[in-house]
Design a protein around this motif. Structure first.
Motif, short mmCIF file in Angstrom:
data_model
loop_
_atom_site.label_atom_id
_atom_site.label_comp_id
_atom_site.label_asym_id
_atom_site.label_seq_id
_atom_site.Cartn_x
_atom_site.Cartn_y
_atom_site.Cartn_z
N TYR A 30 9.97 -1.06 3.17
CA TYR A 30 9.88 0.24 3.41
C TYR A 30 11.17 0.74 4.20
CZ TYR A 30 4.94 -0.44 2.87
OH TYR A 30 3.65 -0.62 2.37
N TRP A 34 9.08 7.08 7.52
CA TRP A 34 7.50 7.47 7.04
C TRP A 34 7.02 8.40 7.93
CZ3 TRP A 34 9.61 3.86 3.72
CH2 TRP A 34 9.00 3.92 2.22
N HIS A 73 5.92 12.93 3.29
CA HIS A 73 5.45 11.66 3.69
C HIS A 73 6.58 10.54 3.92
CE1 HIS A 73 5.49 9.43 -0.19
NE2 HIS A 73 4.73 8.26 0.35
N TYR A 83 13.34 -0.09 -2.31
CA TYR A 83 11.95 0.60 -2.65
C TYR A 83 12.00 1.29 -3.75
CZ TYR A 83 8.14 3.66 -1.38
OH TYR A 83 7.01 4.36 -1.49
N GLN A 103 1.28 13.25 4.63
CA GLN A 103 0.73 12.30 5.17
C GLN A 103 -0.10 12.67 5.89
OE1 GLN A 103 3.21 8.77 5.99
NE2 GLN A 103 2.12 7.45 4.61
N TRP A 160 -1.44 8.41 -1.98
CA TRP A 160 -0.36 8.10 -1.01
C TRP A 160 -0.48 9.23 0.28
CZ3 TRP A 160 4.40 7.02 -4.67
CH2 TRP A 160 4.30 5.71 -4.95
N ASP A 165 -3.60 4.35 0.45
CA ASP A 165 -3.33 4.23 -1.03
C ASP A 165 -4.42 3.80 -1.94
OD1 ASP A 165 -1.09 4.59 0.34
OD2 ASP A 165 0.06 3.36 -0.64
N ARG A 197 -1.14 -6.23 -2.59
CA ARG A 197 -0.70 -4.92 -2.84
C ARG A 197 -1.66 -4.24 -4.00
NH1 ARG A 197 2.79 -2.01 0.27
NH2 ARG A 197 3.54 -0.97 -1.85
N TYR A 203 -0.35 1.75 -10.13
CA TYR A 203 1.04 2.22 -9.85
C TYR A 203 1.19 3.25 -11.18
CZ TYR A 203 3.09 0.78 -5.71
OH TYR A 203 3.75 0.70 -4.23
N TYR A 358 -4.54 -4.62 0.76
CA TYR A 358 -4.00 -3.37 1.31
C TYR A 358 -5.05 -2.76 1.77
CZ TYR A 358 0.38 -0.16 1.10
OH TYR A 358 1.29 0.52 1.19
C1 DGY Z 1 4.07 2.58 -0.38
O1 DGY Z 1 4.95 2.60 -1.15
O2 DGY Z 1 3.58 1.54 -0.64
C2 DGY Z 1 3.78 3.59 0.36
O3 DGY Z 1 2.17 3.47 0.87
C3 DGY Z 1 3.61 4.77 -0.45
O4 DGY Z 1 3.95 5.71 0.82
#
Ligand code: DGY
Length: 447
Positions: A30, A34, A73, A83, A103, A160, A165, A197, A203, A358
């Motif tokens: 990340y 955020w 967010h 990313y 968020q 999100w 998520d 994840r 996704y 997650y």
């Molecule tokens: C991610 O990319 O995993 C985040 O949770 C999106 O904000």
């Protein structure tokens, strides 16, 4: 406190993740700022003794605020290849570039803490006066654009946006979203064990929604009418409600000397009306059978019957009545008995419980912090203490991970994680200097 002898301290982690006034949640996975991470992390900076840096985190987040009031967010302050989806996928034409959703706005509640507990009164007053108008606009935006019919239940347009998520709550509503038809390459699964994840199925739909917002020019009316995902999200509703209450208190009581009431009278009136609407409207989300609140798919008009931490977050907002609060207290005790490392994001008895994937079962310390506050506020002191101990056990078992396997305490997701370090510094194991200051304050209040 760190579990591993040579591991970086919580303060070291904040410094490691500091990219110049903003803190990335963790390097690589990340690499930007955020929204709710920044708020929680600001508490860590304050607890580490750097109040100016804590307020700077808030200011840098607000650099991403849109003209309509939304605080996005993600704020893409810099470039990063690690990313997906980055700024080019969101396609938001502003500087700094941002995502196009928000968020859970824990920011206002954090600012209240920074203001009340800050030692440097001049700094606190100056920074509050400078940032508060933007945060008031942010809350007005939520009620105006996400609850245009005045139900008292704001909605989210993307999983999100809940911050949770892949919670089982969203399985139903996400099934109504088409899959994106373009190829893309995820970065997260190259950096973290994919079994921790979300799946590709999710996704494909997350990215469809990102493109949908862009294709519709982020038009509030069109999104409310046509977005294939529209959910009254109980965690978002609760965190927003607590934040709005805190904003009103900041203006009317804590910082009354700054004359914030006069400066923001009309806005405060509108926020109080929104508070009243939510107090009434949230009762439509209570499940007597499950003993907690639920989110609701606003498109399909169905309650999402999954017991998750989202459903007990109304405690944090002071929304449940006494009977409901008691029922939720018993639920928490039972929850921890079955998965002892923090309150698991999904109840361990759920058929969808996965302790390390997650939001389908791991525990997250910032959520545990909000739940502990909520329990304390409702007189559930034993449950609050249990949640705090279970959270300490996570850090003792594994250190500063993004989240924890709620059954084994194993660290999951990203390592050297800012909000976990911040929760340790501020809530779980505050430095002596910070507790000494707090103790001094209460001695002064008593004498
Ligand atoms: C991610 O990319 O995993 C985040 O949770 C999106 O904000």
């Amino acid at each position: 406190m760190t579990a591993m002898p040579d591991a970086p301290s919580a303060h070291d982690i904040l410094k490691l993740n500091d990219l110049g006034g903003y803190t990335v949640p963790t390097r690589g996975l990340y690499p930007f700022q955020w929204n709710w991470d920044a708020a929680i992390t600001a508490l860590g900076w304050m607890a580490a003794g750097d109040e100016a840096r804590a307020w700077r985190e808030v200011e840098r987040l607000l650099e991403g605020q849109w003209d309509n009031g939304m605080v996005p967010h993600i704020v893409f302050h810099g470039d990063a290849e690690t990313y997906f989806p980055g700024p080019e996928v969101w396609g938001v034409q502003r500087s700094p570039s941002t995502s196009a959703i928000s968020q859970p706005p824990v920011l206002a509640s954090v600012m209240k803490i920074l203001f009340e507990e800050g030692r440097d009164r001049t700094l606190a007053e100056q920074k509050l006066a400078a940032t508060l108008p933007a945060v008031i606009d942010y809350h007005l935006w939520f009620y105006r654009e996400r609850d245009p019919e005045g139900t008292g239940r704001v909605c989210s347009y993307h999983p999100w946006e809940s911050g949770m998520d892949n919670s089982p709550q969203w399985d139903g509503p996400l099934a109504g979203v088409p899959a994106v038809d373009a190829e893309y390459v995820r970065r997260d699964t190259g950096l973290v064990d994919p079994s921790e994840r979300p799946h590709k199925y999710e996704y494909d739909r997350y990215i469809y929604l990102v493109k949908f917002f862009q294709q519709n020019d982020h038009d509030a009316k069109v999104l409310y009418r046509d977005c294939p995902y529209r959910v009254e999200d109980i965690s978002l509703i609760s965190i927003l409600h607590r934040g709005t209450r805190d904003l009103v208190t900041l203006c009317e009581e804590d910082a009354a000397s700054l004359d914030l009431v006069n400066a923001h009278g009309e806005a405060l009136f509108s926020l109080k009306q929104s508070l009243a609407r939510t107090e009434e409207g949230v009762q439509a989300l209570w499940s007597e059978e499950l003993g907690c609140f639920l989110s609701r798919d606003a498109r399909a008009n169905v309650l999402l019957e999954h017991v998750t931490t989202a459903g007990i977050l109304p405690l944090f907002a002071g929304l449940p009545n006494d009977t409901q609060a008691k029922q939720m207290g018993s639920l928490v005790a039972d929850w921890l008995a079955q998965a002892p490392y923090g309150v698991a994001s999904t109840h361990p008895e759920s058929t969808r419980f996965e302790p390390k994937r997650y939001w389908r079962g791991p525990s997250w310390l910032h959520i545990n912090w909000m739940l502990a506050i909520g329990c304390e506020d409702h007189g559930l002191t034993q449950e609050a203490a249990q949640i705090k101990q279970a959270s300490k056990d996570c850090i003792a078992a594994a250190g500063y991970w993004e989240y924890f396997n709620s059954v084994t305490g194993e660290g999951c997701g990203g390592r050297d994680f800012s909000w976990t370090a911040a929760m340790d510094l501020y809530w779980l194991n505050p430095l002596d200097i910070f507790t000494a200051n707090k103790a001094q304050d209460s001695a002064v209040e008593v004498s």
